[in-house]
Design an enzyme around this catalytic site. Structure first.
Site, PDB file in Angstrom:
ATOM      1  CB  SER A   1      62.162  40.057  10.847  1.00  0.00           C
ATOM      2  OG  SER A   1      61.902  40.284  12.199  1.00  0.00           O
TER       3      SER A   1
ATOM      4  CG  ASP B   1      65.459  45.489   6.038  1.00  0.00           C
ATOM      5  OD1 ASP B   1      66.702  45.481   5.958  1.00  0.00           O
ATOM      6  OD2 ASP B   1      64.743  44.596   5.550  1.00  0.00           O
ATOM      7  N   GLY B   2      64.085  48.119   9.511  1.00  0.00           N
ATOM      8  CA  GLY B   2      63.379  49.232  10.158  1.00  0.00           C
ATOM      9  C   GLY B   2      64.343  50.074  10.975  1.00  0.00           C
TER      10      GLY B   2
HETATM   11  N1  LIG Z   1      64.138  49.664  22.084  1.00  0.00           N
HETATM   12  C1  LIG Z   1      63.163  49.548  21.168  1.00  0.00           C
HETATM   13  N2  LIG Z   1      61.924  49.170  21.546  1.00  0.00           N
HETATM   14  C2  LIG Z   1      60.950  49.007  20.626  1.00  0.00           C
HETATM   15  N3  LIG Z   1      61.109  49.235  19.300  1.00  0.00           N
HETATM   16  C3  LIG Z   1      62.328  49.624  18.883  1.00  0.00           C
HETATM   17  C4  LIG Z   1      63.408  49.808  19.788  1.00  0.00           C
HETATM   18  N4  LIG Z   1      64.493  50.193  19.078  1.00  0.00           N
HETATM   19  C5  LIG Z   1      64.100  50.263  17.794  1.00  0.00           C
HETATM   20  N5  LIG Z   1      62.808  49.931  17.668  1.00  0.00           N
HETATM   21  C6  LIG Z   1      61.991  49.833  16.436  1.00  0.00           C
HETATM   22  O1  LIG Z   1      61.837  48.480  16.090  1.00  0.00           O
HETATM   23  C7  LIG Z   1      61.473  48.423  14.720  1.00  0.00           C
HETATM   24  C8  LIG Z   1      61.880  47.125  14.087  1.00  0.00           C
HETATM   25  O2  LIG Z   1      63.204  46.924  14.284  1.00  0.00           O
HETATM   26  P1  LIG Z   1      64.170  46.156  13.306  1.00  0.00           P
HETATM   27  O3  LIG Z   1      64.095  46.687  11.960  1.00  0.00           O
HETATM   28  O4  LIG Z   1      65.479  46.181  13.992  1.00  0.00           O
HETATM   29  O5  LIG Z   1      63.645  44.641  13.354  1.00  0.00           O
HETATM   30  P2  LIG Z   1      62.589  43.834  12.510  1.00  0.00           P
HETATM   31  O6  LIG Z   1      61.417  44.664  12.155  1.00  0.00           O
HETATM   32  O7  LIG Z   1      62.358  42.580  13.251  1.00  0.00           O
HETATM   33  O8  LIG Z   1      63.416  43.470  11.203  1.00  0.00           O
HETATM   34  P3  LIG Z   1      63.199  43.850   9.666  1.00  0.00           P
HETATM   35  O9  LIG Z   1      62.986  45.328   9.621  1.00  0.00           O
HETATM   36  O10 LIG Z   1      64.479  43.433   9.026  1.00  0.00           O
HETATM   37  O11 LIG Z   1      62.023  43.071   9.186  1.00  0.00           O
HETATM   38  C9  LIG Z   1      62.148  49.592  14.072  1.00  0.00           C
HETATM   39  O12 LIG Z   1      61.219  50.282  13.289  1.00  0.00           O
HETATM   40  C10 LIG Z   1      62.628  50.458  15.226  1.00  0.00           C
HETATM   41  O13 LIG Z   1      62.147  51.784  15.090  1.00  0.00           O
HETATM   42  C1  LIG Z   2      54.518  30.519  -1.622  1.00  0.00           C
HETATM   43  C2  LIG Z   2      55.781  31.076  -1.103  1.00  0.00           C
HETATM   44  C3  LIG Z   2      55.750  32.557  -1.182  1.00  0.00           C
HETATM   45  C4  LIG Z   2      57.056  33.133  -0.799  1.00  0.00           C
HETATM   46  C5  LIG Z   2      57.107  34.547  -1.159  1.00  0.00           C
HETATM   47  C6  LIG Z   2      58.428  35.085  -0.833  1.00  0.00           C
HETATM   48  C7  LIG Z   2      58.541  36.516  -1.180  1.00  0.00           C
HETATM   49  C8  LIG Z   2      59.354  37.188  -0.143  1.00  0.00           C
HETATM   50  C9  LIG Z   2      59.810  38.508  -0.598  1.00  0.00           C
HETATM   51  C10 LIG Z   2      60.211  39.321   0.545  1.00  0.00           C
HETATM   52  C11 LIG Z   2      60.689  40.644   0.079  1.00  0.00           C
HETATM   53  C12 LIG Z   2      60.995  41.477   1.208  1.00  0.00           C
HETATM   54  C13 LIG Z   2      61.449  42.812   0.786  1.00  0.00           C
HETATM   55  C14 LIG Z   2      61.877  43.566   1.979  1.00  0.00           C
HETATM   56  C15 LIG Z   2      61.113  44.397   2.616  1.00  0.00           C
HETATM   57  C16 LIG Z   2      61.563  45.057   3.859  1.00  0.00           C
HETATM   58  O1  LIG Z   2      61.698  46.411   3.614  1.00  0.00           O
HETATM   59  C17 LIG Z   2      60.527  44.850   4.931  1.00  0.00           C
HETATM   60  C18 LIG Z   2      61.061  45.324   6.254  1.00  0.00           C
HETATM   61  O2  LIG Z   2      62.062  44.519   6.683  1.00  0.00           O
HETATM   62  N1  LIG Z   2      60.166  43.463   5.072  1.00  0.00           N
HETATM   63  C19 LIG Z   2      59.032  42.994   4.582  1.00  0.00           C
HETATM   64  C20 LIG Z   2      58.766  41.541   4.761  1.00  0.00           C
HETATM   65  O3  LIG Z   2      58.215  43.701   4.029  1.00  0.00           O
END
Ligand SMILES: Nc1ncnc2c1ncn2[C@@H]1O[C@H](COP(=O)(O)OP(=O)(O)OP(=O)(O)O)[C@@H](O)[C@H]1O
Ligand SMILES: CCCCCCCCCCCCC/C=C/[C@@H](O)[C@H](CO)NC(C)=O
Ligand SMILES: [Ca+2]
Length: 573
Positions: free
Chosen positions: A250, A207-208
Site C-alpha cells: 500500500s 513495507d510490512g
Molecule cells: N498470506 C498472508 N495472509 C495474511 N497476511 C499476510 C500474508 N502474507 C503476509 N501477510 C502480512 O500482511 C501484512 C501487510 O503486507 P504488506 O506489507 O505486503 O502490504 P500492505 O500493508 O498493504 O503495504 P504497506 O506495508 O506498504 O503499507 C504484512 O505485515 C505481512 O506480515
Molecule cells: C492534507 C494532506 C495530508 C497528506 C499527508 C501525507 C503524508 C504521508 C506521509 C506518509 C509517510 C509514510 C511513511 C511510511 C510508513 C510505512 O512504514 C507504513 C507501512 O507501510 N505506512 C504508513 C502509512 O504508516
C-alpha cells in the site's frame, strides 16, 4: 564511444540498416552505416550518421539466439529489401537491455542483430555471455516470497506477469512461495529455508512484508551463530543474503525511497543487474525486551493512531490509510511524554540541509568506509556521550523517527526529505501540540515543495539513538537518559483521561507499519553496523540519468551485518 579495446566488432544488420556493432568490456555500441553514392566518382562510400546507440554491458539483461528472422520492417516498400537482407543475414541474436524512461522507471528493451553466418552469430552470443558472467554481483538463484494480500492484492499477478518473464529471460531460477498467513515468510526463513541454495531473497509485497523478511533473515543468521538478539548489546552476525523488493503493497515507501519509484518492472531489472543499496536498520527495545527492527518509519501519535485504526480496515486496501488519516486528523489527539536523544556528531549533515541522499552519497559512503575514521567515536567521545543527551518533555501530536526519507507516492519527498539511507542515523521529528489548522498546514507540506519543518511547533534532530517514555503519573524522571530505563519504568501506563484533552493517554508506535506492544521504547543507536547493504557499483550514479533524484536502486542488497547491537546502521537488504 568507449575507449576500451574492442572485444568484438562486426558489420551486421539491424532491421533493414547495416550497422557497425562493437563490444568492449563495458559497452555494447552500434552505429548505422549509411551507404551514399558520390555523384562525381559513382563509387559508394560509407558515411557515419547520427544513429548510434550504446548500452552498458552491466545493463544487458540477456542475449539470446532469435528463432525468427523477421527483420522488423513490415512497410511494403521495404519488405523486399528486408527479405533480401534476411536471406543474406539469416542468423539473428537479440540483446535485452535496460532502458531508462521517465521518473526513475526502467524498461527492458530488445535489439536484434542479423549475421551472415551462424558462426558469427554464435560468437557474438558467446562473447556477450562471457562478459555477463564476469558480473559477479548478479543473482542466479532467488527465493521469492509473495504476499497475495498486500496492497491491492495483486502480488501474485504482478510477479507472474511482470517479474517472472524477466527473471526467465535473465536465466535466473526462482523458487516461489506464496504466503498463506502473516509471518509465514518470516518463520520459513527463520527455521526451514535452505539459504545456501540462494543468492538472494525477493519480497513481493509492501513495507510490512519486507519487514517480515528482514526479521526472518536477521533472526536466522543470529540463531545459526548462537547470538541472542534480544540482548541490546549483542554483537549481530552479518547475513549473507540480499533482499530484493518487488513493490506490491500500500505504501511501498522502502522501495519508493530507495529506487525512486514503485514500479515492479523497474525493481525486477534492478534485481537482475545486481544493484544494491545500503540501508539503515534500527533495533527497538522495551527495557531489555527486543521488540522489532525498523528501516523506515517509527511513528507515535498521529502515524501510530492512523496505523492502529487502518488495521481494522484492511479490506479497504491502500484506501484504508486515507480514511484512517482523515479520522485521526479530526480526532486531533496529542500525547504527553519525554523524548531523550543523542544527537549525531558533526559531519553527518542535518535534517534541514536540503542535501538529498543519492546513490554514492558521500555521507553514507564515509559512514561505511572502515578506513575513514571521521565519524568513528573515540572512547573518550563515547564516554562524553552521556553529557550530550538532550531531553524534551512535552505534549506531542506526532513523534516520528525516519531512518530514511520515507518518500512514497502520497509524499514524494517523504517525511524527512534529507534523511540518509545508510548514515547510521535517524531523523527525529517532534510535532508539538498545535491547532488543527497548523497541523493541517504541516501535513500539507509533505505533499508540496514547502518545508514541513518550518513551523514553530515542529523540531527535527538527526540522532544516533533515542528513548521515549509516555507520561505516567507515578513516573519519576530518570537522571541519566543514556541509561536504559529500569524495569519499573514500564509499569502500567496511566489509564483513563489524564493529561490529554481529547484522547487516551497513550498512542502506539507504528514500526514500519506494524504496531508495537509498548509505548515506552528505546531505539538503539550505536556507530557500528548492525546490518549493512553494500553498493557494489559506485558508478551507478554517473551512468544513470543525472536528473534522477535517487539514482540507484536498492532492490537487492546484502546483509553484511557488522557487529553490535545497534541500530542505525547499514543493513544489507
Ligand atoms: N498470506 C498472508 N495472509 C495474511 N497476511 C499476510 C500474508 N502474507 C503476509 N501477510 C502480512 O500482511 C501484512 C501487510 O503486507 P504488506 O506489507 O505486503 O502490504 P500492505 O500493508 O498493504 O503495504 P504497506 O506495508 O506498504 O503499507 C504484512 O505485515 C505481512 O506480515
Ligand atoms: C492534507 C494532506 C495530508 C497528506 C499527508 C501525507 C503524508 C504521508 C506521509 C506518509 C509517510 C509514510 C511513511 C511510511 C510508513 C510505512 O512504514 C507504513 C507501512 O507501510 N505506512 C504508513 C502509512 O504508516
Ligand atoms: Ca538514516
Amino acid at each position: 564511444m568507449d575507449k576500451q579495446p574492442r572485444l568484438l566488432s562486426s558489420k551486421l544488420f539491424q532491421k533493414h540498416r547495416q550497422v557497425e556493432v562493437v563490444l568492449s568490456r563495458s559497452v555494447l555500441y552500434w552505429k548505422e552505416i549509411e551507404k551514399s553514392r558520390k555523384r562525381s566518382s559513382c563509387t559508394s562510400r560509407e558515411s557515419e550518421t547520427a544513429h548510434s546507440h550504446a548500452v552498458q554491458v552491466c545493463e544487458i539483461v540477456a542475449v539470446h539466439k532469435s528463432e525468427e528472422d523477421d527483420q522488423g520492417d513490415t512497410k511494403r516498400g521495404r519488405l523486399k529489401k528486408a527479405k533480401q537482407q534476411s536471406q543474406l543475414y539469416p542468423h539473428t541474436f537479440t540483446v535485452s537491455y535496460v532502458r531508462r524512461t521517465r521518473q526513475h522507471q526502467w524498461r527492458c528493451s530488445d535489439v536484434s542483430f542479423h549475421c551472415a553466418s551462424q558462426a558469427l552469430c554464435q560468437q557474438w552470443i558467446q562473447v556477450i555471455n562471457e562478459q555477463l558472467s564476469l558480473l559477479t554481483n548478479r543473482p542466479k538463484r532467488l527465493l521469492v516470497y509473495i504476499n497475495p494480500y498486500g496492497g491491492k492484492q495483486q502480488g501474485k499477478r504482478i510477479y507472474e506477469q511482470k517479474v517472472a518473464p524477466l527473471f526467465r529471460r535473465a536465466c535466473i531460477s526462482a523458487d516461489v512461495i506464496v504466503t498463506e498467513c502473516a509471518n509465514h515468510a518470516r518463520d520459513h526463513l527463520k527455521t526451514e529455508a535452505n539459504l545456501d541454495k540462494y543468492d538472494g531473497v525477493v519480497c513481493v509485497g509492501g513495507d510490512g512484508m519486507f519487514s517480515e523478511i528482514v526479521h526472518g533473515l536477521v533472526t536466522r543468521t543470529q540463531t545459526d551463530h548462537g547470538v541472542d538478539q534480544s540482548r541490546a548489546d549483542a554483537e549481530l552476525v552479518p547475513c549473507s543474503l540480499r533482499i530484493g523488493i518487488i513493490p506490491a503493497g500500500s505504501t511501498d515507501c522502502i522501495c519508493f525511497g530507495t529506487v525512486g519509484t514503485n514500479d515492479p518492472v523497474t525493481s525486477a531489472l534492478h534485481i537482475i543487474v545486481g544493484d544494491s543499496q545500503p540501508m539503515d536498520v534500527c533495533s527497538v527495545h522495551h527495557g531489555d525486551v527486543f521488540l522489532r527492527y525498523s528501516v523506515s518509519l517509527l511513528g507515535y501519535g498521529f502515524y501510530g493512531d492512523v496505523l492502529t485504526d487502518s488495521e481494522r480496515k484492511r479490506w479497504l486496501g491502500p484506501a484504508r490509510y486515507d480514511l484512517s488519516g482523515v479520522k485521526t486528523f479530526l480526532s486531533h489527539n496529542y500525547y504527553e511524554g519525554t523524548v531523550s536523544y543523542l544527537p549525531t556528531a558533526d559531519g553527518l549533515g542535518n535534517p534541514r540541509d536540503k542535501v538529498q541522499c543519492r546513490s554514492g552519497c558521500h555521507i553514507c559512503q564515509h559512514k561505511h568506509s572502515s578506513k575513514d575514521k571521521q565519524w568513528e567515536m573515540s572512547e573518550e567521545e563515547e564516554k562524553s556521550d552521556k553529557d550530550r543527551w538532550s531531553t524534551i518533555h512535552g505534549k506531542f501530536i506526532a513523534i516520528n523517527a525516519a531512518s530514511m526519507s520515507c518518500a512514497c507516492p502520497r509524499s514524494p519527498k517523504g517525511l524527512s526529505p534529507s534523511a540518509h539511507l545508510a548514515d547510521g542515523t535517524t531523523d527525529l521529528i517532534l510535532v508539538r501540540k498545535c491547532s488543527r489548522l497548523d497541523f493541517f498546514r504541516h501535513l500539507l507540506r509533505h505533499t508540496n515543495k514547502d518545508d514541513q519543518f518550518d513551523h514553530s511547533f515542529v523540531e527535527v534532530h538527526r540522532v544516533r539513538t533515542f528513548r521515549f517514555q509516555p507520561f505516567q503519573k507515578q513516573l519519576v524522571s530518570r537522571e541519566d537518559p543514556s541509561e536504559p530505563p529500569k524495569k519499573k519504568g514500564f509499569s502500567p501506563m496511566c489509564s483513563g483521561q489524564t493529561t490529554c484533552n481529547y484522547s487516551k493517554a497513550h498512542s502506539s508506535w507504528s514500526c514500519d507499519g506494524e504496531i508495537l506492544k509498548h509505548a515506552a521504547i528505546q531505539v538503539s543507536g550505536y556507530d557500528v553496523n548492525m546490518v549493512k547493504i553494500e553498493i557494489p557499483d559506485k558508478h551507478h550514479l554517473t551512468r544513470s540519468n543525472h536528473k534522477e533524484k535517487l539514482a540507484v536502486s536498492s532492490n537487492i542488497s546484502q546483509l553484511l551485518a557488522g557487529n553490535s547491537y545497534s541500530c542505525y546502521s547499514g543493513t544489507t537488504l
